[in-house]
Design a protein around this motif. Structure first.
Motif, PDB file in Angstrom:
ATOM      1  N   GLU A  25       0.837  -1.198   0.000  1.00  0.00           N
ATOM      2  CA  GLU A  25       0.000   0.000   0.000  1.00  0.00           C
ATOM      3  C   GLU A  25       0.874   1.250   0.000  1.00  0.00           C
ATOM      4  O   GLU A  25       1.882   1.309   0.703  1.00  0.00           O
ATOM      5  N   TYR A  26       0.472   2.233  -0.787  1.00  0.00           N
ATOM      6  CA  TYR A  26       1.162   3.518  -0.869  1.00  0.00           C
ATOM      7  C   TYR A  26       0.159   4.635  -0.599  1.00  0.00           C
ATOM      8  O   TYR A  26      -1.035   4.464  -0.830  1.00  0.00           O
ATOM      9  N   THR A  27       0.657   5.780  -0.156  1.00  0.00           N
ATOM     10  CA  THR A  27      -0.201   6.936   0.102  1.00  0.00           C
ATOM     11  C   THR A  27       0.243   8.099  -0.770  1.00  0.00           C
ATOM     12  O   THR A  27       1.421   8.448  -0.807  1.00  0.00           O
ATOM     13  N   ARG A  28      -0.723   8.682  -1.480  1.00  0.00           N
ATOM     14  CA  ARG A  28      -0.452   9.872  -2.289  1.00  0.00           C
ATOM     15  C   ARG A  28      -0.378  11.099  -1.380  1.00  0.00           C
ATOM     16  O   ARG A  28      -0.788  11.056  -0.221  1.00  0.00           O
ATOM     17  N   ASP A  29       0.103  12.193  -1.940  1.00  0.00           N
ATOM     18  CA  ASP A  29       0.200  13.453  -1.196  1.00  0.00           C
ATOM     19  C   ASP A  29      -1.156  13.922  -0.666  1.00  0.00           C
ATOM     20  O   ASP A  29      -1.231  14.570   0.372  1.00  0.00           O
ATOM     21  N   ASP A  60       1.966  -4.059 -11.359  1.00  0.00           N
ATOM     22  CA  ASP A  60       0.999  -3.026 -11.714  1.00  0.00           C
ATOM     23  C   ASP A  60       0.699  -2.181 -10.478  1.00  0.00           C
ATOM     24  O   ASP A  60       0.835  -2.652  -9.349  1.00  0.00           O
ATOM     25  N   PHE A  61       0.288  -0.931 -10.702  1.00  0.00           N
ATOM     26  CA  PHE A  61      -0.233  -0.058  -9.651  1.00  0.00           C
ATOM     27  C   PHE A  61      -1.732   0.066  -9.879  1.00  0.00           C
ATOM     28  O   PHE A  61      -2.175   0.325 -11.004  1.00  0.00           O
ATOM     29  N   GLN A  62      -2.512  -0.124  -8.812  1.00  0.00           N
ATOM     30  CA  GLN A  62      -3.963  -0.096  -8.928  1.00  0.00           C
ATOM     31  C   GLN A  62      -4.556   0.748  -7.808  1.00  0.00           C
ATOM     32  O   GLN A  62      -4.007   0.803  -6.704  1.00  0.00           O
ATOM     33  N   ASP A  63      -5.696   1.384  -8.085  1.00  0.00           N
ATOM     34  CA  ASP A  63      -6.358   2.233  -7.093  1.00  0.00           C
ATOM     35  C   ASP A  63      -7.079   1.431  -6.020  1.00  0.00           C
ATOM     36  O   ASP A  63      -7.253   1.905  -4.904  1.00  0.00           O
ATOM     37  N   GLU A  64      -7.520   0.231  -6.340  1.00  0.00           N
ATOM     38  CA  GLU A  64      -8.215  -0.627  -5.376  1.00  0.00           C
ATOM     39  C   GLU A  64      -7.294  -1.775  -4.966  1.00  0.00           C
ATOM     40  O   GLU A  64      -6.566  -2.314  -5.792  1.00  0.00           O
ATOM     41  N   ARG A  65      -7.346  -2.157  -3.683  1.00  0.00           N
ATOM     42  CA  ARG A  65      -6.566  -3.313  -3.227  1.00  0.00           C
ATOM     43  C   ARG A  65      -7.188  -4.568  -3.846  1.00  0.00           C
ATOM     44  O   ARG A  65      -8.370  -4.837  -3.653  1.00  0.00           O
ATOM     45  N   PRO A  66      -6.399  -5.351  -4.608  1.00  0.00           N
ATOM     46  CA  PRO A  66      -6.958  -6.561  -5.202  1.00  0.00           C
ATOM     47  C   PRO A  66      -7.283  -7.599  -4.123  1.00  0.00           C
ATOM     48  O   PRO A  66      -6.499  -7.800  -3.197  1.00  0.00           O
ATOM     49  N   ALA A  67      -8.435  -8.250  -4.258  1.00  0.00           N
ATOM     50  CA  ALA A  67      -8.860  -9.259  -3.293  1.00  0.00           C
ATOM     51  C   ALA A  67      -7.995 -10.511  -3.381  1.00  0.00           C
ATOM     52  O   ALA A  67      -7.765 -11.191  -2.380  1.00  0.00           O
ATOM     53  N   ASP A  68      -7.506 -10.808  -4.580  1.00  0.00           N
ATOM     54  CA  ASP A  68      -6.691 -11.995  -4.802  1.00  0.00           C
ATOM     55  C   ASP A  68      -5.971 -11.848  -6.144  1.00  0.00           C
ATOM     56  O   ASP A  68      -6.088 -10.817  -6.815  1.00  0.00           O
ATOM     57  N   ALA A  69      -5.242 -12.894  -6.519  1.00  0.00           N
ATOM     58  CA  ALA A  69      -4.463 -12.833  -7.761  1.00  0.00           C
ATOM     59  C   ALA A  69      -5.359 -12.661  -8.989  1.00  0.00           C
ATOM     60  O   ALA A  69      -5.011 -11.913  -9.902  1.00  0.00           O
ATOM     61  N   ALA A  70      -6.493 -13.344  -9.014  1.00  0.00           N
ATOM     62  CA  ALA A  70      -7.388 -13.216 -10.170  1.00  0.00           C
ATOM     63  C   ALA A  70      -7.902 -11.788 -10.304  1.00  0.00           C
ATOM     64  O   ALA A  70      -7.980 -11.252 -11.412  1.00  0.00           O
ATOM     65  N   ALA A  71      -8.229 -11.139  -9.179  1.00  0.00           N
ATOM     66  CA  ALA A  71      -8.694  -9.745  -9.219  1.00  0.00           C
ATOM     67  C   ALA A  71      -7.572  -8.820  -9.672  1.00  0.00           C
ATOM     68  O   ALA A  71      -7.799  -7.879 -10.439  1.00  0.00           O
TER      69      ALA A  71
END
Length: 135
Positions: A25-29, A60-71
């Motif tokens: 997890e990362y946090t934007r400004d 990849d960078f994504q806005d939502e935390r993926p629930a699992d590898a398939a997501a």
């Protein structure tokens, strides 16, 4: 990414270890969060006159935390940067800037993978591609 049941090299597919997804997890400004994911992958590519087996990670960078590898894979829709290749085997020589121990681990996967081309390597799910669906 799109999962396909058969290997078509021109679609640049990848096989992944579904249990290897790592998310940070990362946090934007502005205080919002985004997530960086990495999943172990292998793939075949055609070099002039030869098929090679490669090993590395899809990221990849994504806005939502993926629930699992398939997501994670379903949301991963931008393949322009490709995977990070850590090692490559062409049947006679190895390429990779890794320690000897890591090279041995890579070759334990890549040698049988290339020997059994075009079959999916043991422990990997595939074939995942960024190419648009056919038809």
């Amino acid at each position: 990414m799109i999962r396909e049941d058969r290997l078509v090299l021109s679609r640049k597919p990848h096989a992944v270890d579904l249990g290897s997804l790592r998310v940070q997890e990362y946090t934007r400004d502005d205080g919002t969060h985004y997530y960086g994911g990495r999943i172990d992958a292998v793939w075949f590519r055609r070099r002039p006159g030869v098929i090679v087996a490669c090993i590395g990670t899809l990221w990849d960078f994504q806005d939502e935390r993926p629930a699992d590898a398939a997501a994670f894979l379903a949301a991963h829709d931008d393949g322009r940067y490709g995977p990070d290749c850590e090692g490559r085997w062409d049947g006679s020589s190895y390429w990779g800037n890794v320690t000897l121990d890591v090279q041995k681990r890579h070759l334990a996967v890549l040698q049988p993978m290339l020997d059994h081309y075009p079959n999916l390597p043991d422990g990997y799910d595939g074939w995942w591609t960024f190419a648009r669906p056919r038809g």
